[in-house]
Design a protein around this motif. Structure first.
Motif, PDB file in Angstrom:
ATOM      1  N   PHE A  42     -43.881 -33.679  36.580  1.00 56.63           N
ATOM      2  CA  PHE A  42     -42.911 -34.605  37.163  1.00 56.63           C
ATOM      3  C   PHE A  42     -42.523 -35.717  36.196  1.00 56.63           C
ATOM      4  CE2 PHE A  42     -40.686 -36.792  40.406  1.00 56.63           C
ATOM      5  CZ  PHE A  42     -41.012 -38.143  40.322  1.00 56.63           C
ATOM      6  N   SER A  43     -43.480 -36.270  35.481  1.00 55.91           N
ATOM      7  CA  SER A  43     -43.200 -37.420  34.614  1.00 55.91           C
ATOM      8  C   SER A  43     -42.260 -37.068  33.464  1.00 55.91           C
ATOM      9  CB  SER A  43     -44.499 -38.009  34.069  1.00 55.91           C
ATOM     10  OG  SER A  43     -45.181 -37.047  33.274  1.00 55.91           O
ATOM     11  N   ARG A  44     -42.103 -35.795  33.159  1.00 54.68           N
ATOM     12  CA  ARG A  44     -41.226 -35.377  32.077  1.00 54.68           C
ATOM     13  C   ARG A  44     -39.753 -35.403  32.473  1.00 54.68           C
ATOM     14  NH1 ARG A  44     -42.711 -29.549  30.573  1.00 54.68           N
ATOM     15  NH2 ARG A  44     -41.059 -29.922  29.074  1.00 54.68           N
ATOM     16  N   TYR A  45     -39.496 -35.411  33.767  1.00 54.56           N
ATOM     17  CA  TYR A  45     -38.128 -35.239  34.244  1.00 54.56           C
ATOM     18  C   TYR A  45     -37.393 -36.552  34.468  1.00 54.56           C
ATOM     19  CZ  TYR A  45     -39.156 -30.336  35.172  1.00 54.56           C
ATOM     20  OH  TYR A  45     -39.479 -29.012  35.047  1.00 54.56           O
ATOM     21  N   TYR A  46     -36.125 -36.549  34.091  1.00 60.61           N
ATOM     22  CA  TYR A  46     -35.210 -37.531  34.637  1.00 60.61           C
ATOM     23  C   TYR A  46     -35.019 -37.141  36.114  1.00 60.61           C
ATOM     24  CZ  TYR A  46     -33.637 -38.513  29.829  1.00 60.61           C
ATOM     25  OH  TYR A  46     -33.569 -38.844  28.508  1.00 60.61           O
ATOM     26  N   ARG A  99     -33.144 -33.051  30.271  1.00 63.02           N
ATOM     27  CA  ARG A  99     -32.378 -33.702  29.204  1.00 63.02           C
ATOM     28  C   ARG A  99     -31.553 -34.824  29.809  1.00 63.02           C
ATOM     29  NH1 ARG A  99     -28.430 -31.290  27.450  1.00 63.02           N
ATOM     30  NH2 ARG A  99     -28.220 -29.740  29.093  1.00 63.02           N
ATOM     31  N   GLY A 100     -31.194 -35.750  28.969  1.00 62.91           N
ATOM     32  CA  GLY A 100     -30.383 -36.843  29.466  1.00 62.91           C
ATOM     33  C   GLY A 100     -29.536 -37.478  28.386  1.00 62.91           C
ATOM     34  N   PRO A 101     -28.775 -38.511  28.776  1.00 56.58           N
ATOM     35  CA  PRO A 101     -28.727 -39.048  30.134  1.00 56.58           C
ATOM     36  C   PRO A 101     -28.007 -38.130  31.109  1.00 56.58           C
ATOM     37  CG  PRO A 101     -27.120 -40.154  28.738  1.00 56.58           C
ATOM     38  CD  PRO A 101     -27.896 -39.226  27.843  1.00 56.58           C
ATOM     39  N   PRO A 102     -28.627 -37.819  32.228  1.00 54.27           N
ATOM     40  CA  PRO A 102     -28.101 -36.816  33.158  1.00 54.27           C
ATOM     41  C   PRO A 102     -27.110 -37.409  34.157  1.00 54.27           C
ATOM     42  CG  PRO A 102     -30.260 -37.495  33.878  1.00 54.27           C
ATOM     43  CD  PRO A 102     -29.953 -38.293  32.651  1.00 54.27           C
ATOM     44  N   LEU A 103     -25.881 -37.565  33.720  1.00 55.01           N
ATOM     45  CA  LEU A 103     -24.871 -38.224  34.536  1.00 55.01           C
ATOM     46  C   LEU A 103     -24.075 -37.252  35.394  1.00 55.01           C
ATOM     47  CD1 LEU A 103     -23.540 -40.790  31.904  1.00 55.01           C
ATOM     48  CD2 LEU A 103     -25.189 -41.169  33.734  1.00 55.01           C
ATOM     49  N   THR A 113     -31.744 -29.125  36.820  1.00 52.28           N
ATOM     50  CA  THR A 113     -32.265 -27.778  37.000  1.00 52.28           C
ATOM     51  C   THR A 113     -32.774 -27.535  38.416  1.00 52.28           C
ATOM     52  OG1 THR A 113     -32.960 -27.801  34.680  1.00 52.28           O
ATOM     53  CG2 THR A 113     -33.927 -26.108  36.108  1.00 52.28           C
ATOM     54  N   TYR A 114     -33.400 -28.546  38.964  1.00 55.08           N
ATOM     55  CA  TYR A 114     -34.023 -28.394  40.278  1.00 55.08           C
ATOM     56  C   TYR A 114     -33.384 -29.350  41.266  1.00 55.08           C
ATOM     57  CZ  TYR A 114     -37.522 -26.065  37.444  1.00 55.08           C
ATOM     58  OH  TYR A 114     -38.148 -25.235  36.563  1.00 55.08           O
ATOM     59  N   TRP A 115     -33.218 -28.859  42.510  1.00 51.60           N
ATOM     60  CA  TRP A 115     -32.565 -29.631  43.565  1.00 51.60           C
ATOM     61  C   TRP A 115     -33.379 -29.552  44.849  1.00 51.60           C
ATOM     62  CZ3 TRP A 115     -27.907 -32.250  42.958  1.00 51.60           C
ATOM     63  CH2 TRP A 115     -27.248 -32.033  41.745  1.00 51.60           C
ATOM     64  N   GLY A 116     -33.351 -30.643  45.587  1.00 50.92           N
ATOM     65  CA  GLY A 116     -33.916 -30.629  46.924  1.00 50.92           C
ATOM     66  C   GLY A 116     -32.921 -30.096  47.933  1.00 50.92           C
ATOM     67  N   GLN A 117     -33.351 -30.037  49.177  1.00 51.91           N
ATOM     68  CA  GLN A 117     -32.510 -29.465  50.233  1.00 51.91           C
ATOM     69  C   GLN A 117     -31.607 -30.505  50.889  1.00 51.91           C
ATOM     70  OE1 GLN A 117     -35.540 -30.505  50.718  1.00 51.91           O
ATOM     71  NE2 GLN A 117     -35.390 -31.681  52.630  1.00 51.91           N
ATOM     72  N   GLY A 118     -31.874 -31.768  50.618  1.00 57.40           N
ATOM     73  CA  GLY A 118     -31.021 -32.827  51.138  1.00 57.40           C
ATOM     74  C   GLY A 118     -31.574 -33.477  52.390  1.00 57.40           C
ATOM     75  N   THR A 119     -31.204 -34.720  52.582  1.00 52.97           N
ATOM     76  CA  THR A 119     -31.540 -35.460  53.800  1.00 52.97           C
ATOM     77  C   THR A 119     -30.302 -36.242  54.222  1.00 52.97           C
ATOM     78  OG1 THR A 119     -33.139 -36.978  54.815  1.00 52.97           O
ATOM     79  CG2 THR A 119     -32.492 -37.457  52.549  1.00 52.97           C
TER      80      THR A 119
END
Length: 122
Positions: free
Chosen positions: A28-32, A100-104, A110-116
Motif C-alpha cells: 500500500f505505501s508504494r502507491y499514490y 506512477r505519478g503524478p496521477p492526475l 491500476t486498481y479501483w474500488g467499487q465506489g460509495t
C-alpha cells in the motif's frame, strides 16, 4: 490490490463526511492513492490524490479548501475528509491506486474500488 470504500451517505448541504478506502495488499505505501467521483449522467472526474512518499496532496479546483486526503500506511487506509458539502458534490466516490505519478488522470490508476455513494441535499 483490492480496494474497498466506505463512509458514504446522505448529508445536508454544509455538512461533512469522511470516506475511507482500505487496501488489501502488502504494498500500500508504494502507491499514490487517488479519489474520483462520478455523478449521474456524467463522466468519472478526478478529485485529488496523495503521494506515496512525502504524501503530497493535489486537488481539483472545485474541492480545494473543502476536501482533504490523508493516509495511514499502517492501516492500509486512505481517507477523504469532505467539509462544507454542496449538492453538486453528489456522486459515487471511488478510490484508486497508481504506481506512477503524478496521477492526475484515470489512466494512471491500476486498481479501483467499487465506489460509495455520497448524496448532498439542499
Amino acid at each position: 490490490e483490492q480496494l474497498i470504500e466506505s463512509g458514504g451517505g446522505l448529508v445536508q448541504a454544509g455538512g461533512s463526511l469522511r470516506l475511507s478506502c482500505v487496501a488489501s495488499g502488502r504494498s500500500f505505501s508504494r502507491y499514490y492513492m487517488g479519489w474520483f467521483r462520478q455523478a449521474p449522467g456524467k463522466e468519472r472526474a478526478f478529485v485529488g490524490y496523495i503521494g506515496n512518499g512525502d504524501e503530497t496532496t493535489y486537488y481539483t479546483d472545485s474541492v480545494k479548501g473543502r476536501f482533504t486526503i490523508s493516509r495511514d500506511n499502517a492501516k492500509n487506509t486512505v481517507y477523504l475528509q469532505m467539509n462544507r458539502l454542496k449538492p453538486e458534490d453528489t456522486a459515487n466516490y471511488y478510490c484508486a491506486a497508481a504506481l506512477r505519478g503524478p496521477p492526475l488522470t484515470a489512466s494512471y490508476y491500476t486498481y479501483w474500488g467499487q465506489g460509495t455513494q455520497v448524496t448532498v441535499s439542499s
